[in-house]
Design a protein around this motif. Structure first.
Motif, PDB file in Angstrom:
ATOM      1  N   ASN A 194      -0.444  10.425  -0.105  1.00  0.00           N
ATOM      2  CA  ASN A 194       0.863  10.156  -0.691  1.00  0.00           C
ATOM      3  C   ASN A 194       2.016  10.449   0.268  1.00  0.00           C
ATOM      4  O   ASN A 194       3.068   9.807   0.183  1.00  0.00           O
ATOM      5  CB  ASN A 194       1.058  10.967  -1.971  1.00  0.00           C
ATOM      6  CG  ASN A 194       0.025  10.662  -3.031  1.00  0.00           C
ATOM      7  OD1 ASN A 194      -0.876  11.447  -3.272  1.00  0.00           O
ATOM      8  ND2 ASN A 194       0.127   9.504  -3.659  1.00  0.00           N
ATOM      9  N   LYS A 228       6.784   0.364  -8.556  1.00  0.00           N
ATOM     10  CA  LYS A 228       6.369   1.756  -8.700  1.00  0.00           C
ATOM     11  C   LYS A 228       6.177   2.182 -10.159  1.00  0.00           C
ATOM     12  O   LYS A 228       5.123   2.735 -10.501  1.00  0.00           O
ATOM     13  CB  LYS A 228       7.385   2.665  -7.996  1.00  0.00           C
ATOM     14  CG  LYS A 228       7.146   4.158  -8.165  1.00  0.00           C
ATOM     15  CD  LYS A 228       8.236   4.952  -7.441  1.00  0.00           C
ATOM     16  CE  LYS A 228       8.184   6.423  -7.784  1.00  0.00           C
ATOM     17  NZ  LYS A 228       7.037   7.115  -7.171  1.00  0.00           N
ATOM     18  N   CYS A 261       2.022   1.824  -3.428  1.00  0.00           N
ATOM     19  CA  CYS A 261       0.933   2.450  -4.205  1.00  0.00           C
ATOM     20  C   CYS A 261       0.878   3.950  -3.918  1.00  0.00           C
ATOM     21  O   CYS A 261       0.599   4.745  -4.824  1.00  0.00           O
ATOM     22  CB  CYS A 261      -0.404   1.800  -3.848  1.00  0.00           C
ATOM     23  SG  CYS A 261      -0.560   0.080  -4.393  1.00  0.00           S
ATOM     24  N   ALA A 320       0.838  -1.203   0.000  1.00  0.00           N
ATOM     25  CA  ALA A 320       0.000   0.000   0.000  1.00  0.00           C
ATOM     26  C   ALA A 320       0.871   1.249   0.000  1.00  0.00           C
ATOM     27  O   ALA A 320       0.555   2.250  -0.656  1.00  0.00           O
ATOM     28  CB  ALA A 320      -0.930  -0.007   1.208  1.00  0.00           C
ATOM     29  N   ALA A 345       3.749   5.333  -5.876  1.00  0.00           N
ATOM     30  CA  ALA A 345       3.517   5.238  -7.316  1.00  0.00           C
ATOM     31  C   ALA A 345       2.468   6.216  -7.808  1.00  0.00           C
ATOM     32  O   ALA A 345       2.523   6.680  -8.946  1.00  0.00           O
ATOM     33  CB  ALA A 345       3.106   3.807  -7.678  1.00  0.00           C
ATOM     34  N   SER A 346       1.493   6.542  -6.948  1.00  0.00           N
ATOM     35  CA  SER A 346       0.425   7.445  -7.383  1.00  0.00           C
ATOM     36  C   SER A 346       0.762   8.914  -7.146  1.00  0.00           C
ATOM     37  O   SER A 346       0.003   9.789  -7.558  1.00  0.00           O
ATOM     38  CB  SER A 346      -0.882   7.099  -6.646  1.00  0.00           C
ATOM     39  OG  SER A 346      -0.721   7.206  -5.245  1.00  0.00           O
ATOM     40  N   LEU A 351       2.991   0.529 -11.701  1.00  0.00           N
ATOM     41  CA  LEU A 351       1.743   1.113 -11.203  1.00  0.00           C
ATOM     42  C   LEU A 351       1.538   2.521 -11.757  1.00  0.00           C
ATOM     43  O   LEU A 351       0.419   2.895 -12.142  1.00  0.00           O
ATOM     44  CB  LEU A 351       1.760   1.152  -9.677  1.00  0.00           C
ATOM     45  CG  LEU A 351       1.796  -0.214  -8.976  1.00  0.00           C
ATOM     46  CD1 LEU A 351       2.039  -0.035  -7.477  1.00  0.00           C
ATOM     47  CD2 LEU A 351       0.503  -0.970  -9.221  1.00  0.00           C
TER      48      LEU A 351
END
Length: 333
Positions: free
Chosen positions: A252, A280, A34, A31, A37-38, A283
């Motif tokens: 983030n 990373k 994520c 998580a 990566a976002s 995604l």
């Protein structure tokens, strides 16, 4: 009959909870990946320049991390580390990860989500070479394998930047180079900050990075870009932009970092847990393609494959070498 605690079946008491904790730790680390990566994707959604979005992220994320630190008895004391190691804590917070994050956001002004995400993914690989310089740590053959992947990834993305220019578009080379700078500065920070993390904990050091880094970043954005960020105007902005900024600060930065650090601190094999970071760029590419509608070029795909593929080669280096050895023995007369 005595209660069945599982020991008779070769399942020692506590093995179940230990497995559950391990699974939860890996999920938390994933998580956190994520969240990492976002971040490029969310930065693009803010539609702000890198300097301005850096200030917002540091202000909101730093404030959230301070609240988290104060809420936990183990991390509540934010004064003692500053009193004991003021120069190291402040210096590494501002000129280490804060500077790396600034380069990261600035890179997104020039390069795509995939290009920046892929370059930043090389940070753990650069850590190996920084450790060699700082501590004299030997670079093993498996680490050289992932280093080759990082080098090839850089070459593919530099090629991608040149092709952008040849096609008549804006060159992405400045953004790619800024992302490489982010990875190198971040790697130096991760090596030098290790003693402080062991002494004061990762959450407190992350809190210092964003809370203290917000101050110089505010002046940098103001003096160099002419953008003086007023935090009281957050909800005066369009709702989608305000939501993106809050997401960047809370998810983030604060939640993502905490999940990542907690997960890595509780997985049975921290080295394997760190390898999740190499998901990373994959995604980020999926987010960029399906939500932002970005085009994924062949050099970008090759860069992702080079870095993630060679890291897989590092992970299974011993197994591959053993298999090749057996194959040679079978062919020998």
């Amino acid at each position: 009959m005595a209660p069945n605690d599982g020991a008779a079946n070769g399942n020692p008491a506590g093995a179940g909870p230990a497995r559950s904790l391990a699974l939860l730790a890996y999920l938390a680390a994933f998580a956190g990946v994520c969240g990492h990566a976002s971040s490029e994707f969310v930065v693009k959604l803010t539609q702000l320049q890198g300097a301005e979005v850096t200030v917002w992220r540091f202000m909101l994320g730093g404030a959230a991390l301070v609240l988290v630190s104060l809420a936990r008895p183990q991390t509540r004391d934010l004064i003692t580390p500053l009193r004991e190691n003021f120069v190291q804590v402040v210096g590494l917070s501002i000129f280490g990860m804060a500077f790396a994050q600034f380069l990261f956001h600035w890179a997104l002004d020039y390069a795509s989500v995939v290009q920046v995400a892929t370059m930043v993914t090389t940070m753990p690989i650069f850590v190996v070479f920084v450790l060699r310089i700082v501590d004299g740590t030997k670079i093993t053959a498996p680490k050289l394998v992932s280093g080759i992947g990082a080098f090839l990834g850089c070459l593919f993305l530099l090629t991608d930047g040149v092709l952008d220019r040849l096609d008549g578009g804006e060159s992405s080379l400045p953004g790619i180079l800024l992302a490489v700078g982010c990875a190198i500065v971040g790697a130096i920070y991760l090596v030098l900050v290790r003693p402080l993390i062991k002494q004061y904990g990762a959450i407190r050091m992350t809190t210092y990075t964003f809370a203290l880094g917000a101050i110089p970043m505010w002046f940098v954005a103001g003096f160099l870009w002419g953008v003086w960020v007023d935090p009281t105007t957050l909800f005066d902005r369009p709702s989608d932009q305000a939501a993106a900024l809050i997401t960047l600060g809370m998810w983030n930065t604060c939640i993502g970092f905490i999940l990542w650090l907690w997960g890595l601190g509780n997985v049975p094999d921290p080295a394997r847990g760190n390898y999740l970071f190499f998901l990373k760029p994959v995604l980020a590419a999926l987010l960029a393609y399906f939500i932002l509608g970005d085009t994924i070029t062949v050099p970008q795909l090759l860069a992702i494959l080079a870095i993630t593929g060679f890291v897989l080669g590092e992970i299974f280096f011993d197994d591959i070498r053993a298999a090749l050895g057996r194959a040679r023995e079978e062919k020998a007369p």
